[in-house]
Design a protein around this motif. Structure first.
Motif, PDB file in Angstrom:
ATOM      1  N   UNK A 163       0.809  -1.229   0.000  1.00  0.00           N
ATOM      2  CA  UNK A 163       0.000   0.000   0.000  1.00  0.00           C
ATOM      3  C   UNK A 163       0.835   1.269   0.000  1.00  0.00           C
ATOM      4  N   UNK A 164       2.156   1.135   0.157  1.00  0.00           N
ATOM      5  CA  UNK A 164       3.031   2.305   0.269  1.00  0.00           C
ATOM      6  C   UNK A 164       3.660   2.649  -1.078  1.00  0.00           C
ATOM      7  N   UNK A 165       3.840   3.953  -1.315  1.00  0.00           N
ATOM      8  CA  UNK A 165       4.491   4.389  -2.552  1.00  0.00           C
ATOM      9  C   UNK A 165       5.981   4.619  -2.343  1.00  0.00           C
ATOM     10  N   UNK A 166       6.461   4.363  -1.151  1.00  0.00           N
ATOM     11  CA  UNK A 166       7.876   4.536  -0.834  1.00  0.00           C
ATOM     12  C   UNK A 166       8.240   3.750   0.403  1.00  0.00           C
ATOM     13  N   UNK A 167       9.367   4.097   0.971  1.00  0.00           N
ATOM     14  CA  UNK A 167       9.902   3.399   2.129  1.00  0.00           C
ATOM     15  C   UNK A 167       9.034   3.591   3.373  1.00  0.00           C
ATOM     16  N   UNK A 168       8.847   2.518   4.122  1.00  0.00           N
ATOM     17  CA  UNK A 168       8.166   2.562   5.417  1.00  0.00           C
ATOM     18  C   UNK A 168       9.248   2.667   6.485  1.00  0.00           C
ATOM     19  N   UNK A 169       9.088   3.628   7.394  1.00  0.00           N
ATOM     20  CA  UNK A 169      10.036   3.784   8.497  1.00  0.00           C
ATOM     21  C   UNK A 169       9.324   3.496   9.803  1.00  0.00           C
ATOM     22  N   UNK A 170       9.991   2.748  10.693  1.00  0.00           N
ATOM     23  CA  UNK A 170       9.395   2.407  11.974  1.00  0.00           C
ATOM     24  C   UNK A 170      10.366   2.616  13.112  1.00  0.00           C
TER      25      UNK A 170
END
Length: 173
Positions: free
Chosen positions: A76-83
């Motif tokens: 669902x993300x258009x780029x990097x997910x950061x957590x």
């Protein structure tokens, strides 16, 4: 909160999508199954259903960078997910494919029972809050201790610094 531990195995969640004014707009149900991959990353497959719509599949591929930071990809993300993980809190932020220019931010709080996470989320488009998905979302997982952790084959590095790095957790049914 350690997502690769909490989300390992089967999980189930339900919640409500709310408008920015707090009006419930749609119901949501998510079934998940997560597992550690041979390279040490964590994969979470989710089936997401809104109201009576057909389920859609969402796949997370997550990598722990250090004691607190994570990076991931998400369908669902258009780029990097950061957590970021801090004690019983896990914070995520990522650009969304829909709506255009949207960003999702999630704050997940592991509850004292070790089986439930409260998930507060906000969707912003061009910096303006447009929705608050799953503010009341509860995720039912299982507290995993002792032999259950061994069965999941989690690498030792995934347990160091986690809630399972200390004594005193009781087995739950």
């Amino acid at each position: 909160m350690r997502p690769e531990i909490f989300f390992a195995g089967a999980t189930s969640s339900s919640g409500v999508l709310q408008s920015r004014t707090g009006v419930p707009t749609r119901r949501l149900h998510v079934e998940g199954n997560g597992q550690v991959q041979p390279d040490g990353s964590f994969r979470l497959d989710q089936s997401v259903t809104f109201d009576d719509d057909a389920p859609t599949t969402r796949i997370w591929m997550m990598q722990r960078l250090d004691a607190r930071r994570y990076t991931a990809s998400l369908t669902d993300a258009s780029g990097l997910v950061e957590g970021e993980a801090y004690g019983e809190l896990f914070h995520l932020r990522y650009p969304m494919k829909k709506p255009f220019g949207g960003e999702m931010e999630q704050w997940m709080y592991l509850q004292p029972d070790g089986r439930t996470v409260l998930n507060e989320a906000t969707v912003r488009v061009f910096g303006i809050v447009v929705a608050c998905p799953c503010v009341s979302k509860v995720i039912d997982g299982r507290l995993r201790v002792g032999s259950e952790i061994d069965r999941l084959k989690l690498p030792e590095r995934m347990l160091v610094g986690s809630q399972f790095d200390t004594e005193g957790f009781a087995e739950t049914a």
